[in-house]
Write a protein that holds these residues in place. Structure first.
Motif, short mmCIF file in Angstrom:
data_model
loop_
_atom_site.label_atom_id
_atom_site.label_comp_id
_atom_site.label_asym_id
_atom_site.label_seq_id
_atom_site.Cartn_x
_atom_site.Cartn_y
_atom_site.Cartn_z
N TRP A 26 30.75 -39.45 -25.91
CA TRP A 26 29.53 -38.65 -25.77
C TRP A 26 29.45 -38.02 -24.38
N LEU A 27 29.80 -38.78 -23.35
CA LEU A 27 29.83 -38.23 -22.00
C LEU A 27 30.86 -37.12 -21.89
N ALA A 28 32.02 -37.33 -22.53
CA ALA A 28 33.11 -36.37 -22.43
C ALA A 28 32.76 -35.02 -23.05
N GLU A 29 31.79 -35.02 -23.98
CA GLU A 29 31.38 -33.75 -24.59
C GLU A 29 30.83 -32.78 -23.55
N SER A 30 30.35 -33.31 -22.42
CA SER A 30 29.78 -32.45 -21.38
C SER A 30 30.82 -32.10 -20.31
N VAL A 31 32.07 -32.50 -20.54
CA VAL A 31 33.14 -32.22 -19.58
C VAL A 31 34.05 -31.15 -20.16
#
Length: 246
Positions: free
Chosen positions: A220-225
């Motif tokens: 989920w965090l990686a979706e913003s990267v």
């Protein structure tokens, strides 16, 4: 295209304590981050690594924090390190924070705001380390969908001071109160946070359900990267970057 990069701050030096085996837990976290597609730098000195963020042109894509509360009476973090952490949070970058990290950086109001909750001295506590029944909210989004309730041996943080806008994915019951343990948070100023209050020791990460919750939180965090071409983050001082031995 290179893989996204993660800088992992671990509990060494003044951020170590007598109760948490940070070398072991950071090794486990580094493994999960790697499995999740990140190139991982584990900083041997958390304070120096945060200070490095004030001057580096090539920030990592994710900041992961697994540290304790300094007990030397000095500000946590120090002035230069605080500037680096504040710059990271102001840059709306993704943040992964684990276990006792919610007790740390107490002199930086932005930290509590970015976490979506924190340990409050005199109020927060945990029952003795031991068997813990974890209640998963499978209706809390893709992070927790289809993951069953589970049991593991861990510390159960209780009475944390939490922001009303966090999305809680797992809780435990203590004194007939359901206490948030794992949550995601779209920060007020922008950026994503995933906090996992479990993880007292490496055995906690052997739980397949715990690992899956954490893996999905990282996803989920990686979706913003945004994936970007280039080279891995410079290691010339996040400081003496190295994977811990365990």
């Amino acid at each position: 295209m290179t893989r996204p990069s993660a800088l992992l701050l671990t509990g060494t030096g003044r951020y170590a304590d007598p109760w948490h085996p940070f070398t072991e837990t950071s090794h486990a976290l580094a493994g999960i981050l790697d499995e999740s597609g990140f190139d991982v730098i584990v900083a041997a000195d958390a304070e120096a690594a945060l200070e490095w963020l004030t001057s580096s042109w090539n920030w990592p894509d994710l900041l992961a924090v697994n540290v304790g509360l300094p007990r030397d009476g000095a500000p946590s973090p120090g002035r230069a390190a605080a500037a680096g952490l504040s710059a990271w949070l102001a840059g709306r970058r993704p943040l992964l924070a684990c276990h006792s990290s919610s007790t740390s950086f107490t002199d930086l109001p932005e930290w509590k705001q970015a976490l979506g909750g924190s340990w409050t001295r005199g109020t927060s506590m945990h029952p003795d380390h031991g068997p813990a029944d974890i209640l998963v909210d499978r209706n809390s989004g893709s992070v927790a969908a289809s993951i069953p309730d589970f049991q593991l041996t861990d510390e159960r943080y209780s009475w944390l001071d939490t922001h009303p806008d966090i999305t809680v994915h797992a809780r435990h019951l203590h004194e007939n109160v359901a206490h948030p343990l794992i949550w995601s948070y779209e920060r007020d100023g922008g950026g994503r946070t995933f906090y996992d209050a479990l993880g007292h020791d490496a055995a906690s990460y052997e739980s397949p359900e715990h690992r899956e919750l954490l893996r999905r939180g990282i996803e989920w965090l990686a979706e913003s990267v945004p994936l970007r071409p280039g080279t891995p983050p410079e290691t010339a001082d996040p400081s003496t970057a190295q994977l811990p031995n365990s």
